[in-house]
Design a protein around this motif. Sequence first.
Motif, PDB file in Angstrom:
ATOM      1  N   SER A 168      -3.832  -3.664  17.180  1.00 20.39           N
ATOM      2  CA  SER A 168      -3.713  -4.200  15.809  1.00 20.39           C
ATOM      3  C   SER A 168      -2.946  -5.510  15.433  1.00 20.39           C
ATOM      4  O   SER A 168      -2.436  -6.030  16.744  1.00 20.39           O
ATOM      5  CB  SER A 168      -3.025  -3.028  14.926  1.00 20.39           C
ATOM      6  OG  SER A 168      -1.701  -2.913  15.550  1.00 20.39           O
ATOM      7  N   LEU A 169      -2.937  -6.058  14.374  1.00 20.04           N
ATOM      8  CA  LEU A 169      -2.305  -7.292  14.252  1.00 20.04           C
ATOM      9  C   LEU A 169      -0.625  -7.150  14.327  1.00 20.04           C
ATOM     10  O   LEU A 169       0.121  -8.132  14.962  1.00 20.04           O
ATOM     11  CB  LEU A 169      -2.551  -7.856  13.050  1.00 20.04           C
ATOM     12  CG  LEU A 169      -1.759  -9.143  12.463  1.00 20.04           C
ATOM     13  CD1 LEU A 169      -2.279 -10.216  13.401  1.00 20.04           C
ATOM     14  CD2 LEU A 169      -2.118  -9.422  11.048  1.00 20.04           C
ATOM     15  N   LEU A 180      -8.081 -12.541  19.214  1.00 19.92           N
ATOM     16  CA  LEU A 180      -7.149 -12.912  18.414  1.00 19.92           C
ATOM     17  C   LEU A 180      -5.924 -13.047  19.538  1.00 19.92           C
ATOM     18  O   LEU A 180      -5.143 -13.930  19.985  1.00 19.92           O
ATOM     19  CB  LEU A 180      -6.711 -12.203  17.146  1.00 19.92           C
ATOM     20  CG  LEU A 180      -5.204 -12.925  16.539  1.00 19.92           C
ATOM     21  CD1 LEU A 180      -5.415 -14.374  16.268  1.00 19.92           C
ATOM     22  CD2 LEU A 180      -4.847 -11.801  15.351  1.00 19.92           C
ATOM     23  N   ILE A 186      -9.464  -8.592  17.148  1.00 21.94           N
ATOM     24  CA  ILE A 186      -8.125  -8.257  17.684  1.00 21.94           C
ATOM     25  C   ILE A 186      -7.928  -8.849  19.046  1.00 21.94           C
ATOM     26  O   ILE A 186      -7.073  -9.420  19.294  1.00 21.94           O
ATOM     27  CB  ILE A 186      -7.652  -6.940  17.610  1.00 21.94           C
ATOM     28  CG1 ILE A 186      -7.340  -6.427  16.175  1.00 21.94           C
ATOM     29  CG2 ILE A 186      -6.391  -6.545  18.277  1.00 21.94           C
ATOM     30  CD1 ILE A 186      -6.482  -7.363  15.274  1.00 21.94           C
TER      31      ILE A 186
END
Length: 273
Positions: free
Chosen positions: A208-209, A130, A127
């Motif tokens: 989190s995404l 990303l 995460i």
Amino acid sequence: MEKLLTVVMPVWNGERTLRSLLESLVAGADDFDVIAVDDGSTDGTRRVLAEHRVTTIRLEKNGGIAKARNCGIDAVRTRYVAFVDADCAVEKDWAAKMVREFETLKQVYPRAAAVSGRVLPFRPHFIDRLAAYVEHWEYQHGARAEERMKLSTANCICDTQILREVGKFDESLTVDEDRELGLRMVSRGFQVLYSPSVSVWHRHNRKSLSDILSHQFFWGEKTGLTNEWRYRELRKLWFLRWIRHPALYAAVVAPLAVILTWRVVKRLLKHDW
């Protein structure tokens, strides 16, 4: 010896990360000045700043990060000004490295107005990686110094005189104000550079995404294609320069964004941290 650099650090409710940044930053502060702009914090930020050797400008009301940086710039009296965010971590010689790198690159790029370095994830988790790629794509990759059109004020140094000449940060923008400044510099004939030799490590609160998607939605809602449309004449893709209606421009940019996202994901999964 005359100081060449002032570091400007805006902070709003940064108590959680501020102390560790300042401990590294002020370790070498005999050679440069540090100005912290407290943008109306309501937590323990003021107390943490008082514990360290920094000049503090306190704004009673939160006015946004562009205004905070501009207040710091107004107090700068040195040839260069560097920016770092309160949720970043730096090496103890970060400021000295920034000055050396800028002065070295100016010999090759005489119209250089600013240099941004790498902005790496603080932790090597998926995460975090990303979020780093999504938010700082231009400052994650590249093996050598080169011209780029955008800035990241999480890790950059600017020529103070040029910064003032082009008008500092656009206070009408709540986000993306640093990239807009870089694009404005380029549009006025200056050079904006990327150098992989100076890094910072960025902490963030995305866990989190869905947090990442929410953050990107917030960014898109606040600026959307504003800066893309404003500076489309700088685009390398010739057909984008000739699109004269914002709706059509958005329709073309959307599939390009999907392609870029796929490239980001592929690079993210392959990158060896």
